[in-house]
Write a protein that holds these residues in place. Structure first.
Motif, PDB file in Angstrom:
ATOM      1  N   ASP A   9       0.800  -1.232   0.000  1.00 32.60           N
ATOM      2  CA  ASP A   9       0.000   0.000   0.000  1.00 32.60           C
ATOM      3  C   ASP A   9       0.833   1.282   0.000  1.00 32.60           C
ATOM      4  OD1 ASP A   9      -2.374  -1.484   0.032  1.00 32.60           O
ATOM      5  OD2 ASP A   9      -2.363  -1.614   2.224  1.00 32.60           O
ATOM      6  N   LYS A  10       2.146   1.171  -0.170  1.00 35.01           N
ATOM      7  CA  LYS A  10       2.974   2.375  -0.279  1.00 35.01           C
ATOM      8  C   LYS A  10       2.850   2.948  -1.689  1.00 35.01           C
ATOM      9  CE  LYS A  10       6.738   2.231   3.116  1.00 35.01           C
ATOM     10  NZ  LYS A  10       6.386   1.146   3.975  1.00 35.01           N
ATOM     11  N   ARG A  11       2.802   4.278  -1.753  1.00 31.49           N
ATOM     12  CA  ARG A  11       2.777   4.977  -3.036  1.00 31.49           C
ATOM     13  C   ARG A  11       4.226   5.256  -3.433  1.00 31.49           C
ATOM     14  NH1 ARG A  11      -0.921   9.531  -0.573  1.00 31.49           N
ATOM     15  NH2 ARG A  11       0.637   9.069   1.012  1.00 31.49           N
ATOM     16  N   VAL A  12       4.638   4.670  -4.530  1.00 31.16           N
ATOM     17  CA  VAL A  12       6.039   4.760  -4.966  1.00 31.16           C
ATOM     18  C   VAL A  12       6.089   5.348  -6.370  1.00 31.16           C
ATOM     19  CG1 VAL A  12       8.190   3.512  -5.381  1.00 31.16           C
ATOM     20  CG2 VAL A  12       6.614   2.731  -3.573  1.00 31.16           C
ATOM     21  N   THR A  13       6.816   6.448  -6.504  1.00 32.84           N
ATOM     22  CA  THR A  13       7.072   7.018  -7.822  1.00 32.84           C
ATOM     23  C   THR A  13       8.428   6.513  -8.299  1.00 32.84           C
ATOM     24  OG1 THR A  13       5.767   9.018  -7.413  1.00 32.84           O
ATOM     25  CG2 THR A  13       7.452   9.151  -9.122  1.00 32.84           C
ATOM     26  N   VAL A  14       8.433   5.895  -9.461  1.00 34.14           N
ATOM     27  CA  VAL A  14       9.676   5.396 -10.064  1.00 34.14           C
ATOM     28  C   VAL A  14      10.068   6.356 -11.171  1.00 34.14           C
ATOM     29  CG1 VAL A  14      10.785   3.499 -11.308  1.00 34.14           C
ATOM     30  CG2 VAL A  14       9.113   3.008  -9.501  1.00 34.14           C
ATOM     31  N   MET A  15      11.202   7.031 -10.993  1.00 36.06           N
ATOM     32  CA  MET A  15      11.662   8.065 -11.920  1.00 36.06           C
ATOM     33  C   MET A  15      12.792   7.525 -12.788  1.00 36.06           C
ATOM     34  SD  MET A  15      13.401  11.689 -10.860  1.00 36.06           S
ATOM     35  CE  MET A  15      13.728  12.983 -12.042  1.00 36.06           C
ATOM     36  N   ARG A  16      12.658   7.665 -14.123  1.00 38.12           N
ATOM     37  CA  ARG A  16      13.679   7.197 -15.082  1.00 38.12           C
ATOM     38  C   ARG A  16      13.786   5.672 -15.026  1.00 38.12           C
ATOM     39  NH1 ARG A  16      17.957  11.225 -16.623  1.00 38.12           N
ATOM     40  NH2 ARG A  16      19.324   9.434 -16.815  1.00 38.12           N
ATOM     41  N   ILE A  17      12.816   5.007 -15.571  1.00 43.48           N
ATOM     42  CA  ILE A  17      12.763   3.541 -15.469  1.00 43.48           C
ATOM     43  C   ILE A  17      13.757   2.858 -16.402  1.00 43.48           C
ATOM     44  CG2 ILE A  17      10.920   3.256 -17.185  1.00 43.48           C
ATOM     45  CD1 ILE A  17       9.794   1.081 -15.242  1.00 43.48           C
ATOM     46  N   ALA A  76       4.055  10.873  -2.773  1.00 43.01           N
ATOM     47  CA  ALA A  76       4.694   9.555  -2.730  1.00 43.01           C
ATOM     48  C   ALA A  76       5.272   9.273  -1.346  1.00 43.01           C
ATOM     49  CB  ALA A  76       5.797   9.483  -3.773  1.00 43.01           C
ATOM     50  N   ASP A  77       5.187   8.014  -0.936  1.00 46.69           N
ATOM     51  CA  ASP A  77       5.864   7.603   0.297  1.00 46.69           C
ATOM     52  C   ASP A  77       7.363   7.524   0.076  1.00 46.69           C
ATOM     53  OD1 ASP A  77       3.590   7.101   2.150  1.00 46.69           O
ATOM     54  OD2 ASP A  77       3.016   5.675   0.586  1.00 46.69           O
ATOM     55  N   LEU A  78       7.755   7.187  -1.137  1.00 50.09           N
ATOM     56  CA  LEU A  78       9.165   7.262  -1.525  1.00 50.09           C
ATOM     57  C   LEU A  78       9.259   7.383  -3.032  1.00 50.09           C
ATOM     58  CD1 LEU A  78      10.923   3.810  -1.441  1.00 50.09           C
ATOM     59  CD2 LEU A  78       8.588   4.016  -0.684  1.00 50.09           C
ATOM     60  N   VAL A  79      10.356   7.982  -3.478  1.00 51.11           N
ATOM     61  CA  VAL A  79      10.640   8.141  -4.901  1.00 51.11           C
ATOM     62  C   VAL A  79      11.882   7.326  -5.206  1.00 51.11           C
ATOM     63  CG1 VAL A  79      11.307   9.744  -6.726  1.00 51.11           C
ATOM     64  CG2 VAL A  79       9.612  10.434  -5.004  1.00 51.11           C
ATOM     65  N   LEU A  80      11.745   6.348  -6.100  1.00 50.36           N
ATOM     66  CA  LEU A  80      12.882   5.538  -6.533  1.00 50.36           C
ATOM     67  C   LEU A  80      13.508   6.246  -7.728  1.00 50.36           C
ATOM     68  CD1 LEU A  80      14.454   2.860  -6.167  1.00 50.36           C
ATOM     69  CD2 LEU A  80      12.890   1.839  -7.822  1.00 50.36           C
TER      70      LEU A  80
END
Length: 343
Positions: A9-17, A76-80
């Motif tokens: 259930d964490k909101r994760v933004t993945v930047m530059r996949i 986001a809870d975290l940004v990867l």
């Protein structure tokens, strides 16, 4: 043990996949673990369509392509953050101001796995040293040794599936991945820093910085491999790197080993020619000694080490002429060293 509910259930933004598998595998792992993933990439969708197709089975992954907008990051809870993302990118600056957590996958693996890590960095030689250490540990112990970090096509988060109670991991870490270790305030238990040369100046000179300023920033990113080690940690490097490291703020309280090729028998043959590869082997030797390998075990492992693709790799002998692939010599210094090795 790994918390299987960490991403639930964490909101994760993945930047530059990206397209070579690392970011795709990371996004897939987070989705498999119940995370709500938003992939954002400045590249157009037609370029990134292979990534979309690869992740089509996950209903909890959405995509947005084009210019970055803070709206896709702020909740986001975290940004990867993908490797090579400029830290002065406006959305990342806003994330820091807003307290949004930034992570990179290699450091996140370290945080979640809790396994001992031998980390290797340096401008040149890090791939060779990493694979040499991994090879000797694998053939000597007969156990699966995790290999991660800057390994083409390997998702560091997917490696969490391989973790066992007694696992050991060897990671090749570039300067961008080490930014993530700095954000997390952690360093590998054993840190190997091979050398330091000019590289990535197009990245570090952004904003009008001088070459000297850029090199300082580049070294500081590299230095995250040892700056957060506990006193029980081990830093293995060369006198030149250590001299520069001593100029950084703070103290170096961990054990420091300065590698020297003289630890190797003079008649020892390596699959890769050159004095620089003897120094690479000496760095690997010290790392292996630090985790309990004996000299006999190490030298036996070196004898069977096949080398690394694209690093003075012998690919053929034609009419007595040896043909080498050294396509990873991407700086003038590296090319010069390779030519000397074959002279």
């Amino acid at each position: 043990m790994i918390d299987q509910n960490y991403f639930k259930d964490k909101r994760v933004t993945v930047m530059r996949i990206g397209l070579i598998g690392r970011g795709i595998g990371d996004a897939a792992y987070i989705a498999e673990m119940g995370g709500i993933v938003r992939v954002v990439d400045a590249a157009p969708q037609d370029v990134m369509q292979p990534a979309v197709d690869a992740l089509a089975e996950y209903p909890n992954i959405t995509f947005k392509f084009g210019p970055y907008e803070f709206a896709d990051f702020k909740d986001a809870d975290l940004v990867l953050v993908g490797a090579g993302a400029p830290l002065d990118e406006p959305v990342l600056v806003e994330c820091k101001k807003a307290g949004v957590r930034l992570v990179q996958s290699a450091a996140l693996f370290a945080e979640l796995s809790h396994v001992p890590i031998i980390g290797v960095t340096g401008t040149r030689g890090k791939s060779t040293v990493t694979h040499m250490i991994h090879h000797v540990l694998s053939v000597t112990t007969g156990e699966e040794v995790i290999l991660g970090g800057n390994v083409r096509g390997v998702s560091n988060l997917q490696l969490l599936k391989q973790v066992k109670e007694d696992s050991l991991c060897v990671m090749e870490l570039d300067s961008w991945q080490l930014q993530g270790f700095g954000w997390a305030g952690i360093s590998p238990a054993v840190a190997v820093f091979t050398n330091f040369m000019e590289d990535h100046l197009n990245y570090y000179e952004r904003g009008g910085k001088s070459k000297a300023e850029a090199m300082d920033l580049y070294f500081l990113d590299k230095a995250q491999i040892f700056l957060h080690q506990e006193e029980s940690g081990v830093l293995i490097t060369t006198p030149e790197v250590f001299t520069r490291a001593q100029k950084l703020p703070g103290s170096i309280g961990q054990e420091v080993i300065l590698a020297d090729a003289s630890v190797l028998p003079e008649d020892m043959l390596l699959s890769m020619p050159g004095e620089h590869n003897r120094l690479n082997a000496a760095l690997a030797y010290e790392a292996l000694k630090s985790v309990g390998m004996t000299e006999d075990e190490i030298f036996a492992g070196f004898a069977s080490f096949p080398g690394v693709e694209g690093r003075l790799q012998l690919i053929a002998t034609i009419d007595g002429v040896r043909v080498y692939n050294d396509n990873n010599a991407t700086t003038p210094q590296a090319t010069t060293v390779a030519i000397k090795a074959l002279a």
